[in-house]
Structures are given as structure tokens and as C-alpha cells.
Design an enzyme around this catalytic site. Structure first.
Site, PDB file in Angstrom:
ATOM      1  N   GLY A 299       9.735 -25.525  -3.980  1.00 52.44           N
ATOM      2  CA  GLY A 299       9.056 -25.774  -5.247  1.00 52.44           C
ATOM      3  C   GLY A 299       7.584 -26.078  -5.112  1.00 52.44           C
ATOM      4  O   GLY A 299       6.972 -25.839  -4.065  1.00 52.44           O
TER       5      GLY A 299
ATOM      6  N   GLU B 214      10.782 -29.470  -8.395  1.00 58.32           N
ATOM      7  CA  GLU B 214      11.262 -30.165  -7.192  1.00 58.32           C
ATOM      8  C   GLU B 214      12.610 -29.546  -6.854  1.00 58.32           C
ATOM      9  O   GLU B 214      13.613 -29.830  -7.519  1.00 58.32           O
ATOM     10  CB  GLU B 214      11.437 -31.664  -7.476  1.00 58.32           C
ATOM     11  CG  GLU B 214      10.147 -32.390  -7.797  1.00 58.32           C
ATOM     12  CD  GLU B 214       9.314 -32.674  -6.555  1.00 58.32           C
ATOM     13  OE1 GLU B 214       9.795 -32.408  -5.436  1.00 58.32           O
ATOM     14  OE2 GLU B 214       8.184 -33.135  -6.706  1.00 58.32           O
TER      15      GLU B 214
ATOM     16  N   LYS C 120      17.042 -34.735 -20.084  1.00 57.43           N
ATOM     17  CA  LYS C 120      18.399 -34.191 -19.965  1.00 57.43           C
ATOM     18  C   LYS C 120      18.909 -34.477 -18.560  1.00 57.43           C
ATOM     19  O   LYS C 120      18.515 -33.826 -17.587  1.00 57.43           O
ATOM     20  CB  LYS C 120      18.422 -32.674 -20.215  1.00 57.43           C
ATOM     21  CG  LYS C 120      19.859 -32.169 -20.366  1.00 57.43           C
ATOM     22  CD  LYS C 120      20.099 -30.810 -19.745  1.00 57.43           C
ATOM     23  CE  LYS C 120      20.691 -30.785 -18.389  1.00 57.43           C
ATOM     24  NZ  LYS C 120      22.014 -31.381 -18.192  1.00 57.43           N
ATOM     25  N   PRO C 121      19.777 -35.482 -18.430  1.00 56.18           N
ATOM     26  CA  PRO C 121      20.345 -35.746 -17.100  1.00 56.18           C
ATOM     27  C   PRO C 121      21.407 -34.703 -16.763  1.00 56.18           C
ATOM     28  O   PRO C 121      21.853 -33.952 -17.638  1.00 56.18           O
ATOM     29  CB  PRO C 121      20.986 -37.130 -17.272  1.00 56.18           C
ATOM     30  CG  PRO C 121      21.297 -37.243 -18.734  1.00 56.18           C
ATOM     31  CD  PRO C 121      20.297 -36.390 -19.468  1.00 56.18           C
TER      32      PRO C 121
ATOM     33  N   LEU D 225       3.898 -19.808 -20.679  1.00 53.51           N
ATOM     34  CA  LEU D 225       2.675 -20.408 -20.109  1.00 53.51           C
ATOM     35  C   LEU D 225       2.701 -21.931 -20.184  1.00 53.51           C
ATOM     36  O   LEU D 225       1.712 -22.568 -20.540  1.00 53.51           O
ATOM     37  CB  LEU D 225       1.423 -19.851 -20.807  1.00 53.51           C
ATOM     38  CG  LEU D 225       1.188 -18.352 -20.629  1.00 53.51           C
ATOM     39  CD1 LEU D 225      -0.024 -17.900 -21.427  1.00 53.51           C
ATOM     40  CD2 LEU D 225       0.992 -18.011 -19.156  1.00 53.51           C
TER      41      LEU D 225
ATOM     42  N   ASP E  93      29.437 -43.570 -11.527  1.00 48.62           N
ATOM     43  CA  ASP E  93      29.114 -42.214 -11.967  1.00 48.62           C
ATOM     44  C   ASP E  93      28.912 -41.262 -10.792  1.00 48.62           C
ATOM     45  O   ASP E  93      29.325 -40.102 -10.825  1.00 48.62           O
ATOM     46  CB  ASP E  93      27.793 -42.314 -12.767  1.00 48.62           C
ATOM     47  CG  ASP E  93      27.643 -41.228 -13.805  1.00 48.62           C
ATOM     48  OD1 ASP E  93      28.629 -40.532 -14.066  1.00 48.62           O
ATOM     49  OD2 ASP E  93      26.540 -41.105 -14.353  1.00 48.62           O
TER      50      ASP E  93
ATOM     51  N   CYS F 107      18.055 -34.216  -1.101  1.00 52.57           N
ATOM     52  CA  CYS F 107      17.213 -33.017  -0.916  1.00 52.57           C
ATOM     53  C   CYS F 107      16.297 -33.174   0.290  1.00 52.57           C
ATOM     54  O   CYS F 107      15.937 -32.210   0.940  1.00 52.57           O
ATOM     55  CB  CYS F 107      16.391 -32.775  -2.172  1.00 52.57           C
ATOM     56  SG  CYS F 107      15.431 -34.238  -2.629  1.00 52.57           S
TER      57      CYS F 107
ATOM     58  N   LYS G   3       7.080 -23.468  -0.307  1.00 53.58           N
ATOM     59  CA  LYS G   3       8.010 -22.328  -0.230  1.00 53.58           C
ATOM     60  C   LYS G   3       9.107 -22.489  -1.302  1.00 53.58           C
ATOM     61  O   LYS G   3       8.823 -22.904  -2.432  1.00 53.58           O
ATOM     62  CB  LYS G   3       8.576 -22.183   1.182  1.00 53.58           C
ATOM     63  CG  LYS G   3       7.478 -22.087   2.260  1.00 53.58           C
ATOM     64  CD  LYS G   3       8.001 -21.564   3.579  1.00 53.58           C
ATOM     65  CE  LYS G   3       8.911 -22.497   4.314  1.00 53.58           C
ATOM     66  NZ  LYS G   3       9.323 -22.054   5.633  1.00 53.58           N
TER      67      LYS G   3
ATOM     68  N   GLU H 206      24.911 -33.087 -16.221  1.00 60.72           N
ATOM     69  CA  GLU H 206      26.125 -33.303 -17.016  1.00 60.72           C
ATOM     70  C   GLU H 206      27.112 -34.227 -16.293  1.00 60.72           C
ATOM     71  O   GLU H 206      27.779 -35.046 -16.929  1.00 60.72           O
ATOM     72  CB  GLU H 206      26.792 -31.939 -17.283  1.00 60.72           C
ATOM     73  CG  GLU H 206      27.905 -32.002 -18.287  1.00 60.72           C
ATOM     74  CD  GLU H 206      28.402 -30.624 -18.695  1.00 60.72           C
ATOM     75  OE1 GLU H 206      28.134 -29.645 -17.976  1.00 60.72           O
ATOM     76  OE2 GLU H 206      29.079 -30.543 -19.734  1.00 60.72           O
TER      77      GLU H 206
ATOM     78  N   GLY I 110      15.348 -27.282  -3.815  1.00 65.46           N
ATOM     79  CA  GLY I 110      16.232 -27.554  -2.682  1.00 65.46           C
ATOM     80  C   GLY I 110      15.485 -27.808  -1.371  1.00 65.46           C
ATOM     81  O   GLY I 110      14.287 -27.554  -1.250  1.00 65.46           O
TER      82      GLY I 110
ATOM     83  N   GLU J 254      21.199 -24.402   2.334  1.00 62.66           N
ATOM     84  CA  GLU J 254      21.315 -25.822   1.983  1.00 62.66           C
ATOM     85  C   GLU J 254      22.795 -26.147   1.729  1.00 62.66           C
ATOM     86  O   GLU J 254      23.399 -25.613   0.794  1.00 62.66           O
ATOM     87  CB  GLU J 254      20.500 -26.119   0.720  1.00 62.66           C
ATOM     88  CG  GLU J 254      20.525 -27.592   0.350  1.00 62.66           C
ATOM     89  CD  GLU J 254      19.803 -27.891  -0.967  1.00 62.66           C
ATOM     90  OE1 GLU J 254      19.997 -27.159  -1.950  1.00 62.66           O
ATOM     91  OE2 GLU J 254      19.066 -28.900  -1.006  1.00 62.66           O
TER      92      GLU J 254
HETATM   93  P1  NAP Z   1      21.170 -27.895 -10.480  1.00 59.05           P
HETATM   94  O1  NAP Z   1      22.538 -27.374 -10.567  1.00 59.05           O
HETATM   95  O2  NAP Z   1      20.052 -26.938 -10.286  1.00 59.05           O
HETATM   96  O3  NAP Z   1      20.936 -28.776 -11.806  1.00 59.05           O
HETATM   97  C1  NAP Z   1      19.740 -29.493 -12.012  1.00 59.05           C
HETATM   98  C2  NAP Z   1      19.567 -29.737 -13.498  1.00 59.05           C
HETATM   99  O4  NAP Z   1      19.330 -28.473 -14.135  1.00 59.05           O
HETATM  100  C3  NAP Z   1      20.818 -30.329 -14.161  1.00 59.05           C
HETATM  101  O5  NAP Z   1      20.441 -31.225 -15.166  1.00 59.05           O
HETATM  102  C4  NAP Z   1      21.453 -29.092 -14.752  1.00 59.05           C
HETATM  103  O6  NAP Z   1      22.318 -29.394 -15.833  1.00 59.05           O
HETATM  104  C5  NAP Z   1      20.238 -28.339 -15.224  1.00 59.05           C
HETATM  105  N1  NAP Z   1      20.458 -26.923 -15.511  1.00 59.05           N
HETATM  106  C6  NAP Z   1      21.464 -26.126 -15.104  1.00 59.05           C
HETATM  107  N2  NAP Z   1      21.310 -24.887 -15.632  1.00 59.05           N
HETATM  108  C7  NAP Z   1      20.193 -24.915 -16.375  1.00 59.05           C
HETATM  109  C8  NAP Z   1      19.508 -23.956 -17.175  1.00 59.05           C
HETATM  110  N3  NAP Z   1      19.935 -22.693 -17.308  1.00 59.05           N
HETATM  111  N4  NAP Z   1      18.388 -24.330 -17.808  1.00 59.05           N
HETATM  112  C9  NAP Z   1      17.913 -25.587 -17.686  1.00 59.05           C
HETATM  113  N5  NAP Z   1      18.527 -26.550 -16.963  1.00 59.05           N
HETATM  114  C10 NAP Z   1      19.645 -26.215 -16.305  1.00 59.05           C
HETATM  115  O7  NAP Z   1      21.044 -28.977  -9.289  1.00 59.05           O
HETATM  116  P2  NAP Z   1      22.079 -30.105  -8.890  1.00 59.05           P
HETATM  117  O8  NAP Z   1      23.260 -29.484  -8.270  1.00 59.05           O
HETATM  118  O9  NAP Z   1      22.242 -31.055 -10.012  1.00 59.05           O
HETATM  119  O10 NAP Z   1      21.231 -30.887  -7.776  1.00 59.05           O
HETATM  120  C11 NAP Z   1      21.224 -30.516  -6.438  1.00 59.05           C
HETATM  121  C12 NAP Z   1      20.018 -29.680  -6.098  1.00 59.05           C
HETATM  122  O11 NAP Z   1      18.824 -30.361  -6.481  1.00 59.05           O
HETATM  123  C13 NAP Z   1      19.891 -29.437  -4.614  1.00 59.05           C
HETATM  124  O12 NAP Z   1      19.466 -28.109  -4.402  1.00 59.05           O
HETATM  125  C14 NAP Z   1      18.815 -30.415  -4.184  1.00 59.05           C
HETATM  126  O13 NAP Z   1      18.123 -30.066  -3.019  1.00 59.05           O
HETATM  127  C15 NAP Z   1      17.925 -30.402  -5.378  1.00 59.05           C
HETATM  128  N6  NAP Z   1      17.133 -31.635  -5.435  1.00 59.05           N
HETATM  129  C16 NAP Z   1      15.789 -31.559  -5.192  1.00 59.05           C
HETATM  130  C17 NAP Z   1      15.029 -32.704  -5.182  1.00 59.05           C
HETATM  131  C18 NAP Z   1      13.554 -32.671  -4.913  1.00 59.05           C
HETATM  132  O14 NAP Z   1      12.893 -33.679  -5.106  1.00 59.05           O
HETATM  133  N7  NAP Z   1      13.002 -31.553  -4.480  1.00 59.05           N
HETATM  134  C19 NAP Z   1      15.627 -33.933  -5.438  1.00 59.05           C
HETATM  135  C20 NAP Z   1      17.003 -33.971  -5.685  1.00 59.05           C
HETATM  136  C21 NAP Z   1      17.748 -32.814  -5.687  1.00 59.05           C
HETATM  137  P3  NAP Z   1      23.919 -29.536 -15.593  1.00 59.05           P
HETATM  138  O15 NAP Z   1      24.104 -30.414 -14.413  1.00 59.05           O
HETATM  139  O16 NAP Z   1      24.359 -30.150 -16.845  1.00 59.05           O
HETATM  140  O17 NAP Z   1      24.395 -28.151 -15.395  1.00 59.05           O
END
Ligand code: NAP
Length: 483
Positions: free
Chosen positions: A459, A254, A179-180, A248, A96, A288, A456, A182, A256, A386
Site C-alpha cells: 500500500g 494499509e 465501517k469496522p 479522484l 470479539d 500485518c 509495493k 463484519e 497486506g 501472506e
Molecule cells: P479485508 O478482507 O480486506 O477487509 C478489510 C475491510 O474491508 C473490512 O472492513 C471489510 O469488510 C472491508 N471490505 C470488504 N470488501 C469490501 C469492498 N468491496 N468495499 C469496501 N470494503 C470492503 O481484510 P481482513 O481480512 O479484515 O484483514 C486482514 C488483512 O488486512 C491482511 O491482509 C492484513 O495484512 C491486512 N492488514 C494490514 C494492516 C496495515 O497496517 N497495513 C493492518 C492490519 C491488517 P467485511 O469484513 O465486513 O467484509
């Protein structure tokens, strides 16, 4: 194909079912670019059904009503099932996400099992306190579960990052709608079958696969959801936090990262090189908490750039199913395109590409060479933003204060790290770094007991540790008059 062991359906109220619309989404193997199956594409009606099933399970009290020890027993069974099913989990996560199988087994499977074990222990510690007060009253606090938790997770560590929400949420007696991402739904669906086998009651964990803009958004806005646990990009996180703020609702965000890794002139260079490379190639840079910005004391700068130019091309890049592979493909073609754009920008911004800097043509997969770029200015976009790929920028510094300023100069603050043999300096600099976690003389040392999270634009809130458990509870005070 992936589907001999998992249902490509939604898991709602303990039942496997198709989405309300009957829609399906392709699942792509990033190591070949080929479609390997489909999963249900949920819509808003399915998100509603999942929240209703979760709410119903919460009200039935079959989970929150258990003692901490009883919940712990079931969470231990989940951990055991994860270990017993390691081969299948590795197969699915690798198909995957493109994760190298050896790393996936060592990191994703083990971390997941350990998180369930750790949260099983925490479930048994969940209690309130008595408070001695100058009233004629007996006062005590209770820690109660919040109710329905919507766990929204990203593509890069599907299993670990869903576990970092589901395990503490369950330990505290909550129910979950997951919700994982997509692009990477498979391990979430497989885990649903393990939850069933472990004896978690129907409706306590529900999994809905589909797009963020449809069901992610529906969960954010749903009045039946009591907490949002979100991991993902800062831009979507900002939106999610504002929607939750309007209602609220408590949130954990968590987001970027763009961590700096500082090498002082007194560092053990050989040890540092290992940590530097691990810090930016781990999970093909889709990490991240990776360390994509290397700051090197000027006396060591040329030496370290030279060593990296020799060592980085030796890192084994290849098919995820090859046990020798350290760096696999990126999870989707759009991520490689983003890296290509940033490397082109780095060249325009005056960066010197020391190694890498191009795609790898292998089986139609989404591969990019681990890349090192020297000499960029601190305010260049490639340093500030990032990239989320296997790219390292290297910059020199002259003083400790300058290194700290450079490390803190981006909007992010998830992780940071330093290499030094001077213990006093290690503590002094760690104190000044704006980050949720600071590593000294290694990178990515993580454990379920060590809290992580950002400051910052990275998150707020913490996962792992007792801090995570607390974030899935609310405190109630009870004051009993003794008059
Ligand atoms: P993303 O595009 O923000 O997506 C994260 C999740 O949010 C996915 O399940 C996505 O669904 C969902 N989502 C998208 N639009 C949404 C909306 N309008 N409302 C609610 N949920 C929505 O992030 P990504 O590209 O998957 O992951 C990479 C990012 O995550 C990087 O910036 C990385 O730094 C950050 N990250 C942070 C941590 C931490 O612990 N701080 C850990 C890992 C990753 P879909 O995929 O189905 O669109």
C-alpha cells in the site's frame, strides 16, 4: 453476552438506530465458536444516512470550527475514557477477536489511549506557513480538513486500526464514517458511546456495522465521501483504490504484509529468539507487520531451528480470558482453515514441519498451534504469500546480499527486520530493505510518533506520526495583493 454496555445498533448523527432493513448479524466468540449476540446489519440506505449525517456535521462547523486546542481537549477526554473503561474494552475486544486479555490491556488499550493523546498534541500544531515571494503580495498557506472520511478497518486490530484513522482525522477537523470488519464490530460501537461522553458533537463520528461488499462498497462509491482510509487485504485494497481513483478521492492504503526477519551470524542469538517468536505469534500471527519469514545466516541455521523447536511449543496457547495466555484463538474459523491449507501446501512443497502443524481442540474455539516450517525454497507459495496465522518459515542464506534479495523478493513491503551486533551493517541493510519500517534487534517496536505504512503491494500513505495528520488535510494557498 456482550450487550450490557453497548448498543448493537448503528450510530448515525448521534442517534442509536436499527438498520433500515432491520437486519442483524451474529457476533461469534472465537474461543468457543458460539454466537454471543447480534449487531445491526447496515445496508446502502444506512451508509447514505451516515454520510449525510457526517456531511451535515461538517457543514455545521461545530468540530472543524473549534480551535486546535479545543479539539485537543476533547481528544484528551477520549483518551481518559479509554483508560477508565479499560476493563470493558478488554472484555469486548477479547470476546470479539479472541485476544488474550493481558496483551489486549497492555497493547490495544494503551496504544489507543496514546494515539488520542498524541493526536491531541498534533491538533494544536496544525497551521500553515507564510511564504516570502517576489510578488507584491502576502502569501500564506492554510491546512484545511478534507471533510467526510470513510474509515474501513480489518478484523485483526479493530480498536487500534480504527483509532489510527479516527484520531488523526478528528485532530485535523474532519468528520468520520467508520465501517469496522463484519466479524469484529464491538469495540467500534463501544467507542461511539465514549465519543458521545467525551463531547464530540453529533454526526462527527458515525459507525455503521455490516458487510464490506455492501456498505464498504457503498462508502467507496459515495460522492459525499472526501477520503478513504482503508486497512485490509491487498486484493480488496486494490479494488478500493481503483474505485477511489475513478472518483479522484484521496486514499490511504494499509494493506497486506509478509515481512522477512534476518538473523546475521553476528546476532545476539538469545535476544533474537525472543524477537523472532514475538514477531510471528503476536496476535496469533494475525499481524500485518508480523515477521513470518525468518532468514538465518547458514552458520546459525541448525542452532536456531533447534532452539525454535524447543521454545515455540512452550509458548502458552489457550483461552483468551486466562491471564497467562500469550496466543489465543484465531478470529474466525475460515482463518484456521486457510492456515491448514498453507501448512498442507508447505508439506507438498518440501517443507519440514519443526513444531506445531495442527489445530488445537479446545472448547470448540479456533485454535492453531504455533508452527515452524524449515527448508522451503524461496519461490514456494508458502514463503511468497501472506498466510496471516501463527506460522514461521525458516530459510538459510550465505551472504548479506543474498539475505537482502530474499527479504525483498515478495510483492509485499510493509515491515522488515534484522538482528546484528554490527552497527554499520544494521544501517547498510536497513537502507536496502524495501519496507515501510525496519526494526533492528527487536520486533514490533511501535509508537504513535513513528509512521508506518507500506511500499509495493503493502500500500501507500502513512499512519501515525505527523505524516498521518497531514494526510487528513488539504493545503490552500492564499495570495493577497499588496498593490
Ligand atoms: P479485508 O478482507 O480486506 O477487509 C478489510 C475491510 O474491508 C473490512 O472492513 C471489510 O469488510 C472491508 N471490505 C470488504 N470488501 C469490501 C469492498 N468491496 N468495499 C469496501 N470494503 C470492503 O481484510 P481482513 O481480512 O479484515 O484483514 C486482514 C488483512 O488486512 C491482511 O491482509 C492484513 O495484512 C491486512 N492488514 C494490514 C494492516 C496495515 O497496517 N497495513 C493492518 C492490519 C491488517 P467485511 O469484513 O465486513 O467484509
Amino acid at each position: 453476552m456482550f450487550d450490557n454496555n453497548i448498543h448493537g445498533q448503528l450510530f448515525i448523527g448521534g442517534q442509536w438506530r436499527d438498520s433500515d432493513s432491520g437486519g442483524r448479524t451474529d457476533v461469534i466468540d472465537p474461543s468457543t465458536g458460539r454466537v454471543i449476540g447480534t449487531v445491526a446489519d447496515a445496508d446502502v440506505a444506512d451508509a447514505d444516512a451516515a454520510v449525510a449525517a457526517a456531511k451535515d456535521a461538517f457543514v455545521r462547523d461545530e468540530w472543524a470550527g473549534l480551535s486546535g486546542r479545543e479539539r485537543a481537549g476533547i481528544l484528551h477526554r477520549v483518551a481518559d475514557l479509554v483508560r477508565e473503561n479499560a476493563d470493558e474494552i478488554v472484555r469486548l475486544e477479547s470476546l470479539d477477536v479472541g485476544k488474550p486479555v493481558a496483551l489486549c490491556r497492555q497493547v490495544d488499550v494503551v496504544t489507543t489511549a496514546e494515539q488520542y493523546e498524541y493526536c491531541a498534541a498534533l491538533a494544536q500544531t496544525l497551521d500553515g506557513a507564510t511564504r516570502k515571494v517576489p510578488l507584491n503580495a502576502f502569501a500564506y498557506t492554510r491546512r484545511e480538513p478534507l471533510g467526510v472520511v470513510a474509515a474501513i478497518t480489518p478484523f485483526n486490530f479493530p480498536l487500534i486500526l480504527s483509532t489510527s484513522k479516527i484520531a488523526p482525522a478528528l485532530a485535523a477537523g474532519n468528520v468520520v464514517v467508520h465501517k469496522p470488519a463484519e466479524d469484529t464490530p464491538l469495540s467500534a460501537l463501544f467507542m461511539a458511546s465514549l465519543f458521545e461522553q467525551a463531547g464530540i458533537p453529533a454526526g462527527v463520528v458515525n459507525v455503521v456495522t455490516g458487510s464490506g461488499s455492501v456498505i464498504g462498497e457503498a462508502l467507496l462509491k459515495h460522492p459525499g465521501v472526501d477520503k478513504i482510509a482503508f486497512t485490509g487485504s491487498t486484493s480488496i485494497g486494490r479494488h478500493a483504490a481503483s474505485v477511489a481513483g475513478e472518483a479522484l478521492k484521496p486514499v490511504t492504503m494499509e494493506l497486506g504484509g509478509n515481512a522477512a526477519h534476518i538473523v546475521f551470524e553476528d546476532a545476539d542469538v538469545e535476544k533474537a529468539i525472543g524477537a523472532i517468536i514475538k514477531g510471528f505469534v503476536f496476535n496469533t500471527g494475525q499481524f500485518c507487520m508480523g515477521g513470518p519469514r525468518l532468514l538465518v545466516a547458514r552458520p546459525l541455521y541448525d542452532t536456531i531451528v533447534r532452539i525454535l523447536a524447543d521454545a515455540v511449543p512452550e509458548v502458552p496457547v489457550g483461552a483468551p480470558r486466562d491471564p497467562e495466555t500469550v496466543v489465543g484463538p484465531m478470529a474466525a474459523d475460515r482463518h484456521v482453515k486457510k492456515v491448514e491449507e498453507y501448512v498442507a501446501l508447505a508439506r507438498q512443497e518440501g517443507g519440514r514441519v519443526i513444531c506445531g502443524g495442527e489445530r488445537i481442540d479446545l472448547n470448540g474455539g479456533y485454535y492453531y498451534k504455533p508452527t515452524v516450517i524449515a527448508d522451503l525454497a524461496n519461490d514456494s507459495r508458502v514463503v511468497q504469500e501472506e498466510i496471516f496465522g501463527p506460522v514461521l518459515t525458516v530459510q538459510p542464506f550465505d551472504t548479506e546480499d543474498e539475505a537482502i534479495d530474499m527479504a525483498n523478493c515478495t510483492p509485499y513491503g510493509l515491515a522488515s527486520g534484522l538482528q546484528t551486533t554490527d552497527l554499520a551493517r544494521a544501517h547498510r541493510v536497513a537502507d536496502k530493505l524495501q519496507a515501510g519500517i525496519v526494526w533492528v534487534n527487536d520486533w514490533a517496536m511501535l509508537d504513535p510518533a513513528i509512521p508506518f505504512g507500506g511500499v509495493k503491494d503493502s500500500g501507500f500513505g502513512r499512519e501515525y506520526g505527523p505524516e498521518a495528520l497531514a494526510s487528513y488535510t488539504k493545503v490552500k494557498s492564499v495570495v493577497v495583493s499588496l498593490d
